[in-house]
Scaffold this motif. Structure first.
Motif, PDB file in Angstrom:
ATOM      1  N   MET A  30       0.835  -1.211   0.000  1.00 55.26           N
ATOM      2  CA  MET A  30       0.000   0.000   0.000  1.00 55.26           C
ATOM      3  C   MET A  30       0.862   1.251   0.000  1.00 55.26           C
ATOM      4  N   GLU A  31       1.958   1.214   0.736  1.00 55.11           N
ATOM      5  CA  GLU A  31       2.875   2.350   0.765  1.00 55.11           C
ATOM      6  C   GLU A  31       3.453   2.614  -0.624  1.00 55.11           C
ATOM      7  N   GLU A  32       3.865   1.561  -1.306  1.00 51.36           N
ATOM      8  CA  GLU A  32       4.443   1.717  -2.651  1.00 51.36           C
ATOM      9  C   GLU A  32       3.396   2.209  -3.645  1.00 51.36           C
ATOM     10  N   VAL A  33       2.173   1.715  -3.534  1.00 53.09           N
ATOM     11  CA  VAL A  33       1.091   2.184  -4.411  1.00 53.09           C
ATOM     12  C   VAL A  33       0.827   3.667  -4.157  1.00 53.09           C
ATOM     13  N   GLY A  34       0.906   4.083  -2.902  1.00 51.60           N
ATOM     14  CA  GLY A  34       0.733   5.493  -2.562  1.00 51.60           C
ATOM     15  C   GLY A  34       1.812   6.363  -3.184  1.00 51.60           C
ATOM     16  N   GLU A  35       3.050   5.878  -3.149  1.00 51.04           N
ATOM     17  CA  GLU A  35       4.149   6.637  -3.755  1.00 51.04           C
ATOM     18  C   GLU A  35       3.960   6.754  -5.263  1.00 51.04           C
ATOM     19  N   LEU A  36       3.533   5.672  -5.900  1.00 57.39           N
ATOM     20  CA  LEU A  36       3.232   5.721  -7.339  1.00 57.39           C
ATOM     21  C   LEU A  36       2.114   6.726  -7.611  1.00 57.39           C
ATOM     22  N   SER A  37       1.089   6.678  -6.799  1.00 57.48           N
ATOM     23  CA  SER A  37      -0.054   7.576  -6.963  1.00 57.48           C
ATOM     24  C   SER A  37       0.354   9.038  -6.861  1.00 57.48           C
ATOM     25  N   ARG A  38       1.268   9.326  -5.945  1.00 58.89           N
ATOM     26  CA  ARG A  38       1.728  10.703  -5.777  1.00 58.89           C
ATOM     27  C   ARG A  38       2.349  11.231  -7.070  1.00 58.89           C
ATOM     28  N   TYR A  39       3.203  10.440  -7.698  1.00 61.49           N
ATOM     29  CA  TYR A  39       3.830  10.878  -8.952  1.00 61.49           C
ATOM     30  C   TYR A  39       2.815  10.981 -10.084  1.00 61.49           C
ATOM     31  N   ILE A  40       1.898  10.049 -10.163  1.00 61.18           N
ATOM     32  CA  ILE A  40       0.874  10.104 -11.215  1.00 61.18           C
ATOM     33  C   ILE A  40      -0.009  11.331 -11.029  1.00 61.18           C
ATOM     34  N   ALA A  41      -0.345  11.653  -9.774  1.00 66.10           N
ATOM     35  CA  ALA A  41      -1.176  12.832  -9.510  1.00 66.10           C
ATOM     36  C   ALA A  41      -0.491  14.116  -9.956  1.00 66.10           C
ATOM     37  N   ARG A  42       0.820  14.136  -9.869  1.00 68.77           N
ATOM     38  CA  ARG A  42       1.549  15.350 -10.239  1.00 68.77           C
ATOM     39  C   ARG A  42       1.844  15.430 -11.731  1.00 68.77           C
ATOM     40  N   ILE A  43       2.052  14.301 -12.374  1.00 66.68           N
ATOM     41  CA  ILE A  43       2.319  14.315 -13.820  1.00 66.68           C
ATOM     42  C   ILE A  43       1.029  14.414 -14.619  1.00 66.68           C
ATOM     43  N   TYR A  44       0.040  13.605 -14.251  1.00 67.88           N
ATOM     44  CA  TYR A  44      -1.180  13.508 -15.050  1.00 67.88           C
ATOM     45  C   TYR A  44      -2.376  14.189 -14.402  1.00 67.88           C
ATOM     46  N   GLY A  45      -2.260  14.552 -13.144  1.00 74.68           N
ATOM     47  CA  GLY A  45      -3.359  15.178 -12.426  1.00 74.68           C
ATOM     48  C   GLY A  45      -3.138  16.670 -12.251  1.00 74.68           C
ATOM     49  N   GLU A  46      -3.783  17.202 -11.271  1.00 77.21           N
ATOM     50  CA  GLU A  46      -3.784  18.648 -11.071  1.00 77.21           C
ATOM     51  C   GLU A  46      -2.832  19.124  -9.985  1.00 77.21           C
ATOM     52  N   GLN A  47      -2.182  18.206  -9.286  1.00 77.17           N
ATOM     53  CA  GLN A  47      -1.243  18.635  -8.253  1.00 77.17           C
ATOM     54  C   GLN A  47       0.080  19.053  -8.881  1.00 77.17           C
ATOM     55  N   SER A  48       0.771  19.950  -8.196  1.00 76.34           N
ATOM     56  CA  SER A  48       2.076  20.402  -8.681  1.00 76.34           C
ATOM     57  C   SER A  48       3.180  19.797  -7.823  1.00 76.34           C
ATOM     58  N   PHE A  49       4.372  19.796  -8.369  1.00 74.03           N
ATOM     59  CA  PHE A  49       5.531  19.298  -7.639  1.00 74.03           C
ATOM     60  C   PHE A  49       5.979  20.340  -6.625  1.00 74.03           C
ATOM     61  N   LYS A  50       6.516  19.887  -5.512  1.00 71.87           N
ATOM     62  CA  LYS A  50       7.027  20.803  -4.496  1.00 71.87           C
ATOM     63  C   LYS A  50       8.392  21.349  -4.876  1.00 71.87           C
ATOM     64  N   GLU A  65       8.825   2.935  -8.681  1.00 72.25           N
ATOM     65  CA  GLU A  65       7.687   2.554  -7.840  1.00 72.25           C
ATOM     66  C   GLU A  65       6.985   1.326  -8.402  1.00 72.25           C
ATOM     67  N   LEU A  66       6.841   1.238  -9.718  1.00 74.23           N
ATOM     68  CA  LEU A  66       6.247   0.039 -10.316  1.00 74.23           C
ATOM     69  C   LEU A  66       7.091  -1.190 -10.003  1.00 74.23           C
ATOM     70  N   GLY A  67       8.409  -1.028 -10.044  1.00 81.72           N
ATOM     71  CA  GLY A  67       9.298  -2.127  -9.676  1.00 81.72           C
ATOM     72  C   GLY A  67       9.135  -2.529  -8.228  1.00 81.72           C
ATOM     73  N   ASP A  68       9.024  -1.536  -7.343  1.00 79.12           N
ATOM     74  CA  ASP A  68       8.824  -1.827  -5.915  1.00 79.12           C
ATOM     75  C   ASP A  68       7.506  -2.558  -5.690  1.00 79.12           C
ATOM     76  N   ILE A  69       6.456  -2.133  -6.376  1.00 81.99           N
ATOM     77  CA  ILE A  69       5.144  -2.765  -6.252  1.00 81.99           C
ATOM     78  C   ILE A  69       5.220  -4.213  -6.717  1.00 81.99           C
ATOM     79  N   LEU A  70       5.851  -4.432  -7.846  1.00 80.54           N
ATOM     80  CA  LEU A  70       5.973  -5.787  -8.376  1.00 80.54           C
ATOM     81  C   LEU A  70       6.748  -6.684  -7.411  1.00 80.54           C
ATOM     82  N   PHE A  71       7.826  -6.159  -6.857  1.00 82.38           N
ATOM     83  CA  PHE A  71       8.638  -6.935  -5.913  1.00 82.38           C
ATOM     84  C   PHE A  71       7.814  -7.373  -4.700  1.00 82.38           C
ATOM     85  N   VAL A  72       7.099  -6.438  -4.091  1.00 83.31           N
ATOM     86  CA  VAL A  72       6.321  -6.768  -2.896  1.00 83.31           C
ATOM     87  C   VAL A  72       5.167  -7.702  -3.252  1.00 83.31           C
ATOM     88  N   LEU A  73       4.555  -7.490  -4.400  1.00 84.59           N
ATOM     89  CA  LEU A  73       3.481  -8.376  -4.847  1.00 84.59           C
ATOM     90  C   LEU A  73       3.996  -9.805  -5.024  1.00 84.59           C
TER      91      LEU A  73
END
Length: 110
Positions: A30-50, A65-73
């Motif tokens: 879940m942590e890794e999915v959250g990290e992936l989501s953060r980057y997707i929200a900033r690249i493809y969504g409306e949030q900006s990078f800090k 992050e996709l690699g981390d998700i695959l590893f844990v899965l």
């Protein structure tokens, strides 16, 4: 996926000592999915990078992050003795039987 599952098992037994328990690995997933989501929200969504450093490396972070998700899965699958290759084949067959016309007939996709 058998090769990948064996590679992760070997890595865990060589460098990780043992698998974390299933609950810990689920939380890590879940942590890794959250990290992936953060980057997707900033690249493809409306949030900006800090900061601009993250922005410049965002696509690379997504790969990591996709690699981390695959590893844990794979860790979770190994712990529960689940053959991911068979699971994938079964899932694709299920989706094919269920959805063979569904998307073709969806007017929203035309």
């Amino acid at each position: 996926m058998k090769i990948e599952q064996e590679a992760v098992d070997t890595w865990i037994k060589t460098y990780g000592i043992r698998y974390f328990n299933e609950m810990t690995n689920t939380v890590l997933l879940m942590e890794e999915v959250g990290e992936l989501s953060r980057y997707i929200a900033r690249i493809y969504g409306e949030q900006s990078f800090k900061n601009t450093e993250d922005q410049g490396n965002a696509k690379e972070h997504i790969k990591e992050e996709l690699g981390d998700i695959l590893f844990v899965l794979i860790c979770l699958s190994n712990q529960m003795e689940i053959d991911l290759e068979q699971v994938f084949k079964d899932n694709l067959e299920k989706k094919t039987k269920r959805d063979f016309k569904r998307h073709l007939e969806n007017i929203k996709l035309k």
